[in-house]
Each structure stands twice: as C-alpha cells, then as structure tokens.
Design a protein around this motif. Structure first.
Motif, PDB file in Angstrom:
ATOM      1  N   ASP A   1       0.844  -1.193   0.000  1.00 15.77           N
ATOM      2  CA  ASP A   1       0.000   0.000   0.000  1.00 15.77           C
ATOM      3  C   ASP A   1       0.882   1.247   0.000  1.00 15.77           C
ATOM      4  OD1 ASP A   1       0.841   0.400   2.677  1.00 15.77           O
ATOM      5  OD2 ASP A   1      -0.987  -0.476   3.493  1.00 15.77           O
ATOM      6  N   ALA A   2       0.262   2.404   0.019  1.00 19.55           N
ATOM      7  CA  ALA A   2       1.005   3.665  -0.079  1.00 19.55           C
ATOM      8  C   ALA A   2       1.945   3.901   1.098  1.00 19.55           C
ATOM      9  CB  ALA A   2       0.029   4.833  -0.201  1.00 19.55           C
ATOM     10  N   GLU A   3       1.662   3.277   2.246  1.00 16.05           N
ATOM     11  CA  GLU A   3       2.527   3.434   3.424  1.00 16.05           C
ATOM     12  C   GLU A   3       3.629   2.378   3.476  1.00 16.05           C
ATOM     13  OE1 GLU A   3      -1.037   3.504   3.881  1.00 16.05           O
ATOM     14  OE2 GLU A   3      -0.803   5.656   3.556  1.00 16.05           O
ATOM     15  N   GLY A   4       3.668   1.492   2.494  1.00 15.31           N
ATOM     16  CA  GLY A   4       4.691   0.448   2.461  1.00 15.31           C
ATOM     17  C   GLY A   4       4.266  -0.862   3.100  1.00 15.31           C
ATOM     18  N   GLY A   5       3.033  -0.923   3.578  1.00 11.62           N
ATOM     19  CA  GLY A   5       2.532  -2.180   4.149  1.00 11.62           C
ATOM     20  C   GLY A   5       2.399  -3.240   3.067  1.00 11.62           C
ATOM     21  N   GLU A   6       2.889  -4.446   3.357  1.00 14.26           N
ATOM     22  CA  GLU A   6       2.868  -5.522   2.365  1.00 14.26           C
ATOM     23  C   GLU A   6       1.701  -6.467   2.626  1.00 14.26           C
ATOM     24  OE1 GLU A   6       5.932  -8.863   0.640  1.00 14.26           O
ATOM     25  OE2 GLU A   6       6.730  -6.939   1.311  1.00 14.26           O
ATOM     26  N   TYR A   7       1.077  -6.927   1.550  1.00 18.60           N
ATOM     27  CA  TYR A   7      -0.070  -7.826   1.626  1.00 18.60           C
ATOM     28  C   TYR A   7       0.295  -9.159   0.997  1.00 18.60           C
ATOM     29  CZ  TYR A   7      -2.579  -3.651   2.880  1.00 18.60           C
ATOM     30  OH  TYR A   7      -2.977  -2.522   3.528  1.00 18.60           O
ATOM     31  N   PRO A   8      -0.197 -10.263   1.568  1.00 17.62           N
ATOM     32  CA  PRO A   8       0.134 -11.579   1.012  1.00 17.62           C
ATOM     33  C   PRO A   8      -0.499 -11.770  -0.373  1.00 17.62           C
ATOM     34  CG  PRO A   8      -1.499 -11.798   2.756  1.00 17.62           C
ATOM     35  CD  PRO A   8      -1.073 -10.354   2.730  1.00 17.62           C
ATOM     36  N   VAL A   9       0.227 -12.424  -1.222  1.00 17.91           N
ATOM     37  CA  VAL A   9      -0.223 -12.725  -2.579  1.00 17.91           C
ATOM     38  C   VAL A   9      -0.177 -14.238  -2.737  1.00 17.91           C
ATOM     39  CG1 VAL A   9       0.325 -12.435  -5.024  1.00 17.91           C
ATOM     40  CG2 VAL A   9       0.654 -10.533  -3.450  1.00 17.91           C
TER      41      VAL A   9
END
Length: 120
Positions: free
Chosen positions: A64-72
């Motif tokens: 996301d814009a804050e650098g938070g990573e999401y699982p793919v």
C-alpha cells in the motif's frame, strides 16, 4: 577486401544480427489487472498480468502507499505462463503497487510494476 577480412566482417554481422533478434525477442508485459493507474470502486480479489510470450514470474509483491505488504497467493506454480494471476486478501480504500520480477523464455531477467487505487 581480402578473404580473411570478408570472413571477419561476415562473422561480425552474423553475431550482431543474432544478438539483435534475440534482444527483440524479450517478453513484454502487455496488460495488467487492474489496469495500471486505474481507479476502481470495488477491491479486486485477484491481480494479474498478461505477457506476449511465456514468463516465469519469480517474485511478486503487493504494497500500500505506506509500504505495508499484503500476502499474494500465486496460482502459477512458478512455471512460465502467458497469463499470471494471484489471489489477494480483502483490500481497503487506498493506492496499491504491484512489483514483479521474472525470467523470459530466452532467460532474460525482467521486472516491472503497476499501481491502482481503490476509491473515488
């Protein structure tokens, strides 16, 4: 021009032409889902890319814009594909960036990114 000079020039042209044709053969990303730069109102459940020739996607991240990573959750099994898709968790409003790396059929390392926004 002597015979040896012609052989050298001929060999050079052969190498130059074969290099040029292999460079032109690198895979390219043709389409992304969501489209690069798209503003969508509904969060996607999958992200994807379409290539013009098989690509083995070796890394993919969603942030996301804050650098938070999401699982793919990949579904390709790390094999070369023309169409790559991955499931993503429920996403909130905001801007997201997908970064990827891969190997084209000719062994050339490729990378890229695309982004999309959920909201108005």
């Amino acid at each position: 021009m002597s015979v040896n000079s012609r052989q050298v020039v001929g060999a050079f042209l052969t190498v130059a032409l074969s290099w040029g044709s292999s460079a032109a053969a690198h895979s390219t990303k043709e389409k992304t889902e969501p489209a690069d730069g798209a503003v969508i109102t509904t969060a996607p459940t999958t992200i994807g890319m379409t290539f013009d020739s098989p690509m083995r996607v070796t890394m993919i991240t969603l942030t996301d814009a804050e650098g938070g990573e999401y699982p793919v959750d990949r579904t390709d099994g790390m094999v070369p594909v023309m169409s790559f898709t991955a499931d993503v968790p429920p996403l909130q409003r905001g801007t997201y960036t997908v970064e990827w790396r891969g190997l084209a059929d000719d062994g050339h390392a490729m990378d890229g990114s695309f982004s999309f926004k959920i909201g108005d």
